[in-house]
Design a protein around this motif. Structure first.
Motif, PDB file in Angstrom:
ATOM      1  N   THR A  86       0.807  -1.219   0.000  1.00  0.00           N
ATOM      2  CA  THR A  86       0.000   0.000   0.000  1.00  0.00           C
ATOM      3  C   THR A  86       0.843   1.273   0.000  1.00  0.00           C
ATOM      4  O   THR A  86       0.547   2.225  -0.729  1.00  0.00           O
ATOM      5  CB  THR A  86      -0.949   0.004   1.200  1.00  0.00           C
ATOM      6  N   ALA A 110      -9.295   4.319  -2.456  1.00  0.00           N
ATOM      7  CA  ALA A 110     -10.197   3.215  -2.123  1.00  0.00           C
ATOM      8  C   ALA A 110      -9.553   1.893  -2.503  1.00  0.00           C
ATOM      9  O   ALA A 110      -8.983   1.762  -3.586  1.00  0.00           O
ATOM     10  CB  ALA A 110     -11.540   3.372  -2.843  1.00  0.00           C
ATOM     11  N   ASN A 111      -9.643   0.929  -1.607  1.00  0.00           N
ATOM     12  CA  ASN A 111      -9.211  -0.425  -1.936  1.00  0.00           C
ATOM     13  C   ASN A 111     -10.153  -1.024  -2.966  1.00  0.00           C
ATOM     14  O   ASN A 111     -11.383  -0.903  -2.844  1.00  0.00           O
ATOM     15  CB  ASN A 111      -9.201  -1.309  -0.686  1.00  0.00           C
ATOM     16  N   ASP A 113     -10.867  -4.069  -3.471  1.00  0.00           N
ATOM     17  CA  ASP A 113     -11.480  -5.351  -3.102  1.00  0.00           C
ATOM     18  C   ASP A 113     -12.458  -5.220  -1.945  1.00  0.00           C
ATOM     19  O   ASP A 113     -12.635  -6.148  -1.167  1.00  0.00           O
ATOM     20  CB  ASP A 113     -10.394  -6.373  -2.762  1.00  0.00           C
ATOM     21  N   ILE A 114     -13.100  -4.046  -1.828  1.00  0.00           N
ATOM     22  CA  ILE A 114     -14.143  -3.869  -0.821  1.00  0.00           C
ATOM     23  C   ILE A 114     -15.436  -3.441  -1.504  1.00  0.00           C
ATOM     24  O   ILE A 114     -15.437  -2.948  -2.634  1.00  0.00           O
ATOM     25  CB  ILE A 114     -13.754  -2.813   0.232  1.00  0.00           C
ATOM     26  N   TYR A 165     -10.106   0.214   9.815  1.00  0.00           N
ATOM     27  CA  TYR A 165      -9.956   1.060   8.628  1.00  0.00           C
ATOM     28  C   TYR A 165     -10.638   0.380   7.453  1.00  0.00           C
ATOM     29  O   TYR A 165     -10.374  -0.775   7.133  1.00  0.00           O
ATOM     30  CB  TYR A 165      -8.475   1.293   8.341  1.00  0.00           C
ATOM     31  N   SER A 166     -11.503   1.112   6.786  1.00  0.00           N
ATOM     32  CA  SER A 166     -12.343   0.548   5.724  1.00  0.00           C
ATOM     33  C   SER A 166     -11.616   0.355   4.404  1.00  0.00           C
ATOM     34  O   SER A 166     -12.118  -0.343   3.513  1.00  0.00           O
ATOM     35  CB  SER A 166     -13.543   1.471   5.483  1.00  0.00           C
ATOM     36  N   GLY A 167     -10.459   1.001   4.243  1.00  0.00           N
ATOM     37  CA  GLY A 167      -9.805   1.013   2.932  1.00  0.00           C
ATOM     38  C   GLY A 167     -10.223   2.180   2.082  1.00  0.00           C
ATOM     39  O   GLY A 167      -9.878   2.253   0.897  1.00  0.00           O
ATOM     40  N   SER A 197       4.460  -1.103   3.537  1.00  0.00           N
ATOM     41  CA  SER A 197       3.083  -0.868   3.959  1.00  0.00           C
ATOM     42  C   SER A 197       2.891   0.599   4.337  1.00  0.00           C
ATOM     43  O   SER A 197       3.810   1.255   4.862  1.00  0.00           O
ATOM     44  CB  SER A 197       2.753  -1.751   5.165  1.00  0.00           C
ATOM     45  N   TRP A 220     -20.590  -2.651   4.750  1.00  0.00           N
ATOM     46  CA  TRP A 220     -19.205  -2.668   4.270  1.00  0.00           C
ATOM     47  C   TRP A 220     -18.722  -4.108   4.309  1.00  0.00           C
ATOM     48  O   TRP A 220     -18.979  -4.835   5.282  1.00  0.00           O
ATOM     49  CB  TRP A 220     -18.318  -1.803   5.153  1.00  0.00           C
ATOM     50  N   ASP A 222     -15.200  -6.490   3.345  1.00  0.00           N
ATOM     51  CA  ASP A 222     -13.873  -6.780   2.811  1.00  0.00           C
ATOM     52  C   ASP A 222     -13.994  -8.113   2.073  1.00  0.00           C
ATOM     53  O   ASP A 222     -14.117  -9.165   2.689  1.00  0.00           O
ATOM     54  CB  ASP A 222     -12.866  -6.872   3.959  1.00  0.00           C
TER      55      ASP A 222
END
Length: 242
Positions: A86, A110-111, A113-114, A165-167, A197, A220, A222
């Motif tokens: 990241t 934003a990640n 994969d969420i 943390y939501s990403g 990281s 939400w 993951d």
């Protein structure tokens, strides 16, 4: 405003589904995971999205094109055969995120994969500090959380009750001003390009009082395993059919 979507991961926990398809290109509710984000970013008025890639990187431009169908400009930050994690991934993408933008301009992250029902428009448009993180209730697979959110909206590393943390967050390049010092102990930080990281940078920013946050109490997920993907897909299809 620009945005970055993390899409470079190997998706090892999602195999065999990710042997031939990158995780952000897997579908839930009739739409690819990354497309849920692109729809929201377009609605928010974001004009350029950087997608970082590594594993099966060629599939992203082949599938998503240049972003015209969303009214977006999509650009791809290829990290090579090994993802840069990241911190390294965001650092690698900074030149694109800062191109034709003010040096301190925030960008949305934003990640890939969420999935969430969160409205990206609820993120602050201005940023006081290095980053603003969206936090969520701790999922079963991560019961102890990541950060404490104070009543003043400041994020700390310590606290009786922590959230995950939501990403999703708002970032500024200033988070990386001391990245070599902070991430220097990581073996990958000495590589070219560096691989590390972002968590140590966020923790340092929290200790310095430069990390704010908000709490999303809605949905939400993951999407880290085939089982979670299947449950989410079934829930979204059921909701779409009333």
């Amino acid at each position: 405003m620009k945005a970055l979507i993390f899409a470079a991961g190997l998706g090892e926990r999602m195999r065999p589904l990710t042997l031939h398809t990158p995780k952000p290109l897997l579908s839930v509710g009739g739409k690819r995971l990354i497309e849920w984000h692109l729809d929201k970013l377009a609605a928010l008025g974001v004009d350029e999205v950087v997608v970082n890639t590594s594993w099966l990187a060629e599939q992203f431009p082949a599938t998503l094109g240049d972003g015209a169908r969303w009214g977006l400009r999509l650009r791809y930050s290829y990290e090579g055969a090994t993802p840069l994690e990241t911190g390294g991934g965001m650092l690698h993408a900074l030149s694109l995120l800062q191109e034709d933008a003010a040096a301190d301009a925030p960008f949305l992250v934003a990640n890939g994969d969420i999935w969430t029902d969160y409205d990206f428009a609820a993120l602050p448009r201005a940023l006081d500090g290095d980053a603003h993180l969206l936090l969520v209730d701790n999922p079963v697979q991560h019961p102890h959380g990541d950060f404490h959110l104070g009543d003043d909206g400041r994020i700390g590393n310590e606290g009786a009750a922590k959230l995950t943390y939501s990403g999703i967050g708002l970032y500024r390049a200033s988070l990386f001003e001391r990245w070599r010092e902070i991430a220097g102990d990581a073996a990958g930080a000495r590589l070219d390009p560096p691989r590390f990281s972002i968590v140590p940078l966020l923790r340092q920013a929290a200790d310095a009082g430069r990390l704010s946050g908000s709490h999303h109490r809605g949905r939400w997920t993951d999407v880290g395993t085939p089982e979670r993907l299947q449950r989410l897909d079934a829930a979204l299809i059921a909701a779409a059919h009333g």
